[in-house]
Design a protein around this motif. Structure first.
Motif, PDB file in Angstrom:
ATOM      1  N   ALA A 198     -10.909 -32.043  65.584  1.00 33.31           N
ATOM      2  CA  ALA A 198     -10.370 -33.342  65.115  1.00 33.31           C
ATOM      3  C   ALA A 198     -10.881 -34.568  65.521  1.00 33.31           C
ATOM      4  O   ALA A 198     -11.323 -34.639  66.760  1.00 33.31           O
ATOM      5  N   GLY A 199     -11.453 -35.558  64.571  1.00 34.86           N
ATOM      6  CA  GLY A 199     -12.087 -36.632  65.087  1.00 34.86           C
ATOM      7  C   GLY A 199     -13.553 -36.624  65.015  1.00 34.86           C
ATOM      8  O   GLY A 199     -14.052 -37.604  64.899  1.00 34.86           O
ATOM      9  N   ASP A 200     -14.188 -35.305  64.539  1.00 31.69           N
ATOM     10  CA  ASP A 200     -15.568 -35.411  64.454  1.00 31.69           C
ATOM     11  C   ASP A 200     -15.987 -35.883  63.113  1.00 31.69           C
ATOM     12  O   ASP A 200     -15.141 -35.821  62.166  1.00 31.69           O
ATOM     13  N   LEU A 201     -17.093 -36.373  63.061  1.00 37.58           N
ATOM     14  CA  LEU A 201     -17.659 -36.920  61.610  1.00 37.58           C
ATOM     15  C   LEU A 201     -18.308 -35.644  61.173  1.00 37.58           C
ATOM     16  O   LEU A 201     -18.501 -34.636  61.711  1.00 37.58           O
ATOM     17  N   ASP A 202     -18.056 -35.576  59.722  1.00 35.82           N
ATOM     18  CA  ASP A 202     -18.787 -34.650  58.779  1.00 35.82           C
ATOM     19  C   ASP A 202     -20.191 -34.845  58.951  1.00 35.82           C
ATOM     20  O   ASP A 202     -21.075 -35.763  59.062  1.00 35.82           O
ATOM     21  N   ALA A 203     -20.969 -33.588  59.045  1.00 37.77           N
ATOM     22  CA  ALA A 203     -22.379 -33.539  59.446  1.00 37.77           C
ATOM     23  C   ALA A 203     -22.951 -32.064  59.137  1.00 37.77           C
ATOM     24  O   ALA A 203     -22.227 -31.120  58.827  1.00 37.77           O
ATOM     25  N   PRO A 204     -24.161 -32.173  58.888  1.00 33.20           N
ATOM     26  CA  PRO A 204     -24.762 -30.708  58.580  1.00 33.20           C
ATOM     27  C   PRO A 204     -24.663 -29.811  59.801  1.00 33.20           C
ATOM     28  O   PRO A 204     -24.218 -30.342  60.963  1.00 33.20           O
ATOM     29  N   ILE A 205     -25.151 -28.641  59.567  1.00 39.13           N
ATOM     30  CA  ILE A 205     -24.984 -27.538  60.857  1.00 39.13           C
ATOM     31  C   ILE A 205     -26.284 -27.799  61.660  1.00 39.13           C
ATOM     32  O   ILE A 205     -27.269 -27.860  61.273  1.00 39.13           O
ATOM     33  N   ARG A 206     -26.051 -28.061  62.907  1.00 35.33           N
ATOM     34  CA  ARG A 206     -27.341 -28.009  63.698  1.00 35.33           C
ATOM     35  C   ARG A 206     -26.993 -26.955  64.946  1.00 35.33           C
ATOM     36  O   ARG A 206     -25.985 -26.496  65.116  1.00 35.33           O
ATOM     37  N   THR A 207     -28.250 -26.849  65.483  1.00 31.73           N
ATOM     38  CA  THR A 207     -28.204 -25.720  66.670  1.00 31.73           C
ATOM     39  C   THR A 207     -27.064 -26.266  67.983  1.00 31.73           C
ATOM     40  O   THR A 207     -27.109 -27.666  68.000  1.00 31.73           O
ATOM     41  N   GLY A 208     -26.244 -25.423  68.252  1.00 30.71           N
ATOM     42  CA  GLY A 208     -25.174 -25.927  69.094  1.00 30.71           C
ATOM     43  C   GLY A 208     -23.913 -26.159  68.585  1.00 30.71           C
ATOM     44  O   GLY A 208     -22.994 -26.076  69.349  1.00 30.71           O
ATOM     45  N   ASP A 209     -23.698 -26.200  67.350  1.00 27.12           N
ATOM     46  CA  ASP A 209     -22.736 -26.364  66.749  1.00 27.12           C
ATOM     47  C   ASP A 209     -22.092 -25.021  66.595  1.00 27.12           C
ATOM     48  O   ASP A 209     -22.468 -24.077  66.598  1.00 27.12           O
ATOM     49  N   ASP A 210     -20.612 -25.305  66.205  1.00 27.63           N
ATOM     50  CA  ASP A 210     -19.811 -23.887  65.838  1.00 27.63           C
ATOM     51  C   ASP A 210     -19.976 -23.814  64.357  1.00 27.63           C
ATOM     52  O   ASP A 210     -19.642 -24.675  63.570  1.00 27.63           O
ATOM     53  N   ILE A 211     -19.848 -22.479  64.016  1.00 25.48           N
ATOM     54  CA  ILE A 211     -19.813 -22.391  62.463  1.00 25.48           C
ATOM     55  C   ILE A 211     -18.514 -21.223  62.358  1.00 25.48           C
ATOM     56  O   ILE A 211     -18.339 -20.497  63.122  1.00 25.48           O
ATOM     57  N   GLU A 212     -17.787 -21.582  61.402  1.00 27.84           N
ATOM     58  CA  GLU A 212     -16.886 -20.649  60.812  1.00 27.84           C
ATOM     59  C   GLU A 212     -17.343 -19.701  59.684  1.00 27.84           C
ATOM     60  O   GLU A 212     -17.875 -20.233  58.574  1.00 27.84           O
ATOM     61  N   ILE A 213     -17.338 -18.176  59.928  1.00 28.82           N
ATOM     62  CA  ILE A 213     -17.615 -17.510  59.291  1.00 28.82           C
ATOM     63  C   ILE A 213     -16.420 -17.008  58.219  1.00 28.82           C
ATOM     64  O   ILE A 213     -15.497 -16.071  58.997  1.00 28.82           O
ATOM     65  N   ARG A 214     -16.227 -16.978  56.993  1.00 25.69           N
ATOM     66  CA  ARG A 214     -15.190 -16.696  56.270  1.00 25.69           C
ATOM     67  C   ARG A 214     -15.502 -15.272  55.498  1.00 25.69           C
ATOM     68  O   ARG A 214     -16.402 -15.537  54.688  1.00 25.69           O
ATOM     69  N   GLY A 215     -14.418 -14.533  55.232  1.00 27.87           N
ATOM     70  CA  GLY A 215     -14.816 -13.411  54.668  1.00 27.87           C
ATOM     71  C   GLY A 215     -13.492 -12.435  54.585  1.00 27.87           C
ATOM     72  O   GLY A 215     -12.165 -12.648  54.834  1.00 27.87           O
ATOM     73  N   ALA A 216     -13.845 -11.190  54.743  1.00 27.08           N
ATOM     74  CA  ALA A 216     -12.825 -10.145  54.685  1.00 27.08           C
ATOM     75  C   ALA A 216     -13.520  -8.763  55.218  1.00 27.08           C
ATOM     76  O   ALA A 216     -14.574  -8.472  55.248  1.00 27.08           O
ATOM     77  N   GLY A 217     -12.657  -8.049  56.203  1.00 30.48           N
ATOM     78  CA  GLY A 217     -13.072  -6.646  56.650  1.00 30.48           C
ATOM     79  C   GLY A 217     -13.652  -6.889  57.980  1.00 30.48           C
ATOM     80  O   GLY A 217     -14.532  -5.891  58.312  1.00 30.48           O
ATOM     81  N   PHE A 218     -13.832  -7.901  58.693  1.00 30.23           N
ATOM     82  CA  PHE A 218     -14.364  -8.199  60.100  1.00 30.23           C
ATOM     83  C   PHE A 218     -13.832  -7.267  61.201  1.00 30.23           C
ATOM     84  O   PHE A 218     -14.626  -6.718  62.069  1.00 30.23           O
ATOM     85  N   VAL A 219     -12.464  -6.940  61.244  1.00 23.55           N
ATOM     86  CA  VAL A 219     -12.027  -6.154  62.106  1.00 23.55           C
ATOM     87  C   VAL A 219     -11.499  -4.751  61.536  1.00 23.55           C
ATOM     88  O   VAL A 219     -10.563  -4.945  60.803  1.00 23.55           O
ATOM     89  N   PRO A 220     -12.125  -3.854  61.680  1.00 18.40           N
ATOM     90  CA  PRO A 220     -11.901  -2.414  61.265  1.00 18.40           C
ATOM     91  C   PRO A 220     -10.534  -2.026  61.847  1.00 18.40           C
ATOM     92  O   PRO A 220      -9.916  -2.571  62.766  1.00 18.40           O
TER      93      PRO A 220
END
Length: 425
Positions: free
Chosen positions: A329-351
């Motif tokens: 909350a409050g962060d500016l929109d920006a591209p992915i840089r080293t040190g940033d957190d990324i969200e990986i969205r999908g299905a079946g990550f937890v068996p």
């Protein structure tokens, strides 16, 4: 009090939750319980923001990493206690199975004695009781030889250390048909007239027990086929399997996560009903193999086909659908840089069956050439990260800017598809 006991149990010497003494208060079961209590306390403390050292409290990423490592180590201790408790439980199970088998024989004796009042004791009752003793003796001997693997239940415990529904149903039919044959053999041995012996021999004809023999062949074939299907799908990374600490009776009706499944439930219920019908027919006509009606036999075959179809349909390979930059909350929109957190969205990550913290801590995200362990983010009563459909991981500084591939490796060792992202300076 339970948490204090858990902390005291860590210093209890050779009996620190690892011994297998029967009834020992410091045995494997008690050690596992204390480890679970200690882990839950630590997780909830971290979820409330307590217990952080001053050296990492100033940095959100550092505190998250420290909390994740602490929880992973504590979860591994819980897993070790759980495996020890499971091995000890299996070692004690053979006595329980032997006791249950002989209790069934005693129950049969009582039932025959009560029904013999007025009608009188017959050779069929004697043959039934002798057959039960023979089967019980064989099961007891098998229990002793396999006492380290669950006794008589060893043949129905799958490779994932859970009770196999297909094997349990097949074993039940094998024991029933074997008992029926032993009853006829006992009566044949006691028969004194040629006509009675000829009638008993004719009771072995296929026309008398075609339905039961067909069902027996199908359920045994299903047990072998299901093991082959599951094994091939696991090797082909189309099905994720994790090993359980110990088998449970509920495994016959549930999936690996403990949730009831229609395919397993209907297979067990219909097979149980058919076995009860066969037992009644054998009691009424102990001079021939149980003549299971073709209508009921077809119902069992349809149930077996449904169960097999369910095994083909379950599971699936985990998949990454999208990867985006995590934004606070409050962060500016920006591209992915080293040190940033990324969200990986999908299905079946937890068996299924891998919801425990020790399994969650084994999840890895491959970002380019770098392997990043998924951090455990606790909340009261569970974890916010990782989840089955969403993972949050930091992009390490070792990742070179440019186009890199992201791939998730689950706790079962299954890899997802590769997803490309752009990392900027």
């Amino acid at each position: 009090m339970a948490v204090q006991e858990a902390r005291q149990g860590a210093d209890s010497g050779a009996h620190a939750g690892g011994c297998t003494c029967g009834g020992c208060p410091h045995g494997a079961r008690e050690g596992h319980r204390r480890a679970v209590v200690a882990f839950l306390l630590k997780r909830d403390e971290f979820a409330a923001g307590q217990g952080l050292p001053a050296g990492v409290a100033h940095s959100a990423s550092a505190s998250r990493q420290w909390v994740s490592e602490e929880l992973a180590q504590s979860a591994e201790a819980v897993a070790e206690r759980g495996r020890a408790e499971g091995d000890a439980w299996l070692g004690r199970l053979w006595r329980r199975t032997a006791f249950t088998v002989w209790a069934t024989v005693v129950a049969l004796l009582l039932a025959q004695s009560l029904t013999a009042i007025g009608a009188g004791w017959t050779s069929a009752r004697t043959a039934g009781l002798v057959a039960a003793v023979v089967v019980a003796g064989a099961l007891t001997a098998a229990s002793w030889f396999h006492r380290a693997r669950g006794g008589a239940l060893a043949p129905v415990i799958g490779d994932d250390n859970r009770l196999s529904t297909s094997r349990a149903v097949a074993v039940a039919w094998v024991l029933f048909v074997a008992y029926a044959v032993l009853v006829l053999v006992g009566r044949l041995a006691a028969a004194s007239h040629h006509a009675e012996r000829d009638a008993l021999i004719s009771g072995f004809e296929l026309a008398r027990g075609a339905g039961a023999v067909t069902v027996l062949a199908v359920v045994c074939g299903i047990a072998v086929l299901v093991r082959r299907v599951v094994g091939l799908r696991v090797l082909g990374q189309k099905l994720q399997k994790v090993r359980a600490h110990r088998p449970r009776a509920a495994d016959l009706l549930t999936d690996d996560a403990g949730r009831g499944t229609f395919a397993d439930i209907q297979y067990v219920v219909i097979s149980t009903v058919a076995l009860l019908f066969g037992a009644v027919r054998l009691a009424r006509r102990p001079d021939q193999l149980p003549d299971l009606p073709w209508g009921l036999a077809v119902v069992v075959l349809v149930s077996a086909a449904t169960y097999l179809a369910g095994k083909y349909a379950e599971g699936g390979r985990p998949v990454i659908l999208s990867v985006v930059r995590a934004r606070e909350a409050g962060d500016l929109d920006a591209p992915i840089r080293t040190g940033d957190d990324i969200e990986i969205r999908g299905a079946g990550f937890v068996p299924l069956g891998a919801q425990d913290a020790d399994r969650l801590s084994r999840m890895v995200v491959r970002i380019g050439p770098v392997h990043v362990h998924v951090p455990l983010v606790p909340v009261t009563g569970g974890f916010r990260n990782p989840t089955d459909a969403l993972l949050t991981v930091p992009v390490p500084a070792d990742v070179e800017p440019g186009r890199v591939e992201v791939q998730v490796v689950t706790a079962a060792g299954v890899e997802t598809n590769r997803y490309e992202i752009d990392v900027t300076d």
